[in-house]
Write an enzyme that holds these catalytic residues in place. Structure first.
Site, PDB file in Angstrom:
ATOM      1  N   GLY A  29       0.817  -1.214   0.000  1.00 42.29           N
ATOM      2  CA  GLY A  29       0.000   0.000   0.000  1.00 42.29           C
ATOM      3  C   GLY A  29       0.847   1.260   0.000  1.00 42.29           C
ATOM      4  O   GLY A  29       2.083   1.200   0.047  1.00 42.29           O
ATOM      5  N   SER A  30       0.165   2.397  -0.046  1.00 38.01           N
ATOM      6  CA  SER A  30       0.877   3.664  -0.180  1.00 38.01           C
ATOM      7  C   SER A  30       1.668   4.012   1.079  1.00 38.01           C
ATOM      8  O   SER A  30       2.736   4.643   0.984  1.00 38.01           O
ATOM      9  CB  SER A  30      -0.109   4.787  -0.526  1.00 38.01           C
ATOM     10  OG  SER A  30      -1.129   4.865   0.446  1.00 38.01           O
ATOM     11  N   THR A  31       1.188   3.620   2.253  1.00 41.14           N
ATOM     12  CA  THR A  31       1.937   3.899   3.486  1.00 41.14           C
ATOM     13  C   THR A  31       3.193   3.033   3.528  1.00 41.14           C
ATOM     14  O   THR A  31       4.290   3.508   3.849  1.00 41.14           O
ATOM     15  CB  THR A  31       1.051   3.648   4.725  1.00 41.14           C
ATOM     16  OG1 THR A  31      -0.238   4.234   4.514  1.00 41.14           O
ATOM     17  CG2 THR A  31       1.668   4.250   5.979  1.00 41.14           C
ATOM     18  N   GLY A  82       0.245  -1.385   6.586  1.00 38.96           N
ATOM     19  CA  GLY A  82      -0.771  -0.364   6.793  1.00 38.96           C
ATOM     20  C   GLY A  82      -2.116  -0.989   7.129  1.00 38.96           C
ATOM     21  O   GLY A  82      -2.231  -2.194   7.362  1.00 38.96           O
ATOM     22  N   ASP A  84      -6.681  -0.202   6.484  1.00 38.50           N
ATOM     23  CA  ASP A  84      -7.760   0.654   5.981  1.00 38.50           C
ATOM     24  C   ASP A  84      -8.553   1.242   7.144  1.00 38.50           C
ATOM     25  O   ASP A  84      -9.031   2.374   7.063  1.00 38.50           O
ATOM     26  CB  ASP A  84      -8.657  -0.152   5.047  1.00 38.50           C
ATOM     27  CG  ASP A  84      -7.870  -0.642   3.842  1.00 38.50           C
ATOM     28  OD1 ASP A  84      -7.343   0.210   3.113  1.00 38.50           O
ATOM     29  OD2 ASP A  84      -7.753  -1.867   3.662  1.00 38.50           O
ATOM     30  N   LYS A  94      -8.168  -4.726   6.534  1.00 38.09           N
ATOM     31  CA  LYS A  94      -7.127  -4.570   5.536  1.00 38.09           C
ATOM     32  C   LYS A  94      -7.606  -5.175   4.220  1.00 38.09           C
ATOM     33  O   LYS A  94      -8.610  -5.842   4.174  1.00 38.09           O
ATOM     34  CB  LYS A  94      -5.841  -5.283   5.990  1.00 38.09           C
ATOM     35  CG  LYS A  94      -5.214  -4.633   7.217  1.00 38.09           C
ATOM     36  CD  LYS A  94      -3.895  -5.275   7.636  1.00 38.09           C
ATOM     37  CE  LYS A  94      -2.982  -5.589   6.526  1.00 38.09           C
ATOM     38  NZ  LYS A  94      -2.727  -4.473   5.591  1.00 38.09           N
ATOM     39  N   GLY A  96      -7.666  -3.241   1.205  1.00 44.37           N
ATOM     40  CA  GLY A  96      -8.062  -2.235   0.222  1.00 44.37           C
ATOM     41  C   GLY A  96      -7.230  -2.346  -1.050  1.00 44.37           C
ATOM     42  O   GLY A  96      -7.704  -2.078  -2.154  1.00 44.37           O
ATOM     43  N   GLU A 103      -0.933 -10.858   3.122  1.00 42.39           N
ATOM     44  CA  GLU A 103      -0.678 -10.023   4.300  1.00 42.39           C
ATOM     45  C   GLU A 103      -0.971 -10.813   5.575  1.00 42.39           C
ATOM     46  O   GLU A 103      -0.218 -10.749   6.550  1.00 42.39           O
ATOM     47  CB  GLU A 103      -1.543  -8.765   4.252  1.00 42.39           C
ATOM     48  CG  GLU A 103      -1.099  -7.791   3.168  1.00 42.39           C
ATOM     49  CD  GLU A 103      -2.011  -6.595   2.989  1.00 42.39           C
ATOM     50  OE1 GLU A 103      -1.566  -5.608   2.391  1.00 42.39           O
ATOM     51  OE2 GLU A 103      -3.178  -6.653   3.428  1.00 42.39           O
ATOM     52  N   LYS A 121      -7.348   6.694   9.845  1.00 41.74           N
ATOM     53  CA  LYS A 121      -7.680   5.262   9.836  1.00 41.74           C
ATOM     54  C   LYS A 121      -8.173   4.765  11.197  1.00 41.74           C
ATOM     55  O   LYS A 121      -8.685   3.646  11.294  1.00 41.74           O
ATOM     56  CB  LYS A 121      -6.445   4.440   9.424  1.00 41.74           C
ATOM     57  CG  LYS A 121      -5.775   4.871   8.132  1.00 41.74           C
ATOM     58  CD  LYS A 121      -6.582   4.487   6.936  1.00 41.74           C
ATOM     59  CE  LYS A 121      -5.926   4.791   5.599  1.00 41.74           C
ATOM     60  NZ  LYS A 121      -4.745   4.042   5.287  1.00 41.74           N
TER      61      LYS A 121
HETATM   62  C1  5RP Z   1      -3.485  -3.586   1.124  1.00 42.36           C
HETATM   63  C2  5RP Z   1      -3.741  -3.125   2.517  1.00 42.36           C
HETATM   64  C3  5RP Z   1      -3.215  -1.781   2.897  1.00 42.36           C
HETATM   65  O1  5RP Z   1      -2.473  -1.902   4.050  1.00 42.36           O
HETATM   66  C4  5RP Z   1      -4.366  -0.857   3.139  1.00 42.36           C
HETATM   67  O2  5RP Z   1      -5.210  -0.857   1.987  1.00 42.36           O
HETATM   68  C5  5RP Z   1      -3.897   0.571   3.421  1.00 42.36           C
HETATM   69  O3  5RP Z   1      -3.342   1.114   2.265  1.00 42.36           O
HETATM   70  P1  5RP Z   1      -2.738   2.582   2.226  1.00 42.36           P
HETATM   71  O4  5RP Z   1      -1.478   2.545   3.022  1.00 42.36           O
HETATM   72  O5  5RP Z   1      -2.490   2.809   0.755  1.00 42.36           O
HETATM   73  O6  5RP Z   1      -3.753   3.524   2.787  1.00 42.36           O
HETATM   74  O7  5RP Z   1      -4.334  -3.780   3.320  1.00 42.36           O
HETATM   75  O8  5RP Z   1      -4.102  -4.803   0.864  1.00 42.36           O
END
Ligand code: 5RP
Length: 229
Positions: A29-31, A82, A84, A94, A96, A103, A121
């Site tokens: 994910g982006s984080t 990360g 959601d 999680k 997203g 994971e 979050k």
């Molecule tokens: C991916 C995940 C991510 O951790 C979750 O979607 C958060 O993503 P982001 O850091 O982009 O907000 O579970 O499957």
């Protein structure tokens, strides 16, 4: 500070949990992308990384970090990922990004799970974010009907194919007051590979990026959370 800056802040704080020679589990994910960028500076000091997705594996390799097959390791010392949504008890939604199954595997195989998330979050009750459920494609409709019986409104994530070749149902309309029970109930449905509730194996530490800095919340063994600052 904008949301991206808060993600970077908590991601960089997670480096404090990475010690020399550790095997590091890396989420998606982006984080986590900020975490991978920060981890690149430590690449020669860690034993390697286990990735929760093809996307993160590619980024790790591009950063010069060796990516290992989980089977060839004795598990990970620390897993950084990360969320959601996350509660103060450190249960999470999680998936997203669609990487929920790998994971959950890497999280289970890790001695410490550090969740990194921006302040948006943190929730009192999980469920506003649609709960992802990875399903074997032939069981898509069957599982969807069963989820309706459980009170949810499943929506097929159009065009999404997971790294494992499966489909994702995003379940709307849930207010998840007992995440451990719902996680178990969903896992019992034939055709479900994994659901995005991480409550049976919650995070051990939450690093929350806030405008005031990184707020750390630790989960005690009894499930009572202890704010550290
Ligand atoms: C991916 C995940 C991510 O951790 C979750 O979607 C958060 O993503 P982001 O850091 O982009 O907000 O579970 O499957």
């Amino acid at each position: 500070m904008d949301q991206e800056a808060l993600k970077k802040l908590c991601a960089e704080a997670a480096l404090a949990f990475v010690e020399d020679d550790m095997m590091v589990g890396v989420g998606t994910g982006s984080t986590v992308n900020h975490f991978i960028a920060a981890l690149a500076g430590r690449r020669s000091r860690i034993a390697g990384a286990v990735s929760s997705s093809e996307a993160s594996a590619k980024r790790l390799r591009e950063a010069g970090i060796p990516v290992l097959d989980l089977n060839g390791t004795g598990g990970c010392d620390v897993y950084v990922d990360g969320a959601d949504e996350v509660t103060s008890q450190l249960a999470m939604i999680k998936g997203g990004g669609g990487a929920l199954t790998r994971e959950k595997i890497v999280a289970q195989a890790s001695r410490k799970f550090v969740c990194i998330a921006d302040a948006s979050k943190l929730v009192a009750v999980l469920g506003r974010f649609p709960l992802p459920v990875e399903v074997i494609p032939m069981a898509r409709s069957l599982v969807a009907r069963e989820i309706v019986r459980l009170g949810g409104r499943p929506v097929l994530r159009e065009g999404a194919v997971t790294d494992n070749g499966n489909a994702i149902l995003d379940v709307h309309g849930l207010s998840i007051v007992d995440p451990v029970a719902l996680e178990s109930a969903l896992n019992q449905l034939p055709g479900v590979v994994t659901n995005g509730l991480f409550a049976r194996r919650p995070a051990d530490v939450l690093l929350l990026g806030t405008a005031e800095g990184v707020r750390r919340i630790d989960r005690s063994p009894a499930g009572v959370t202890v704010p550290s600052q």
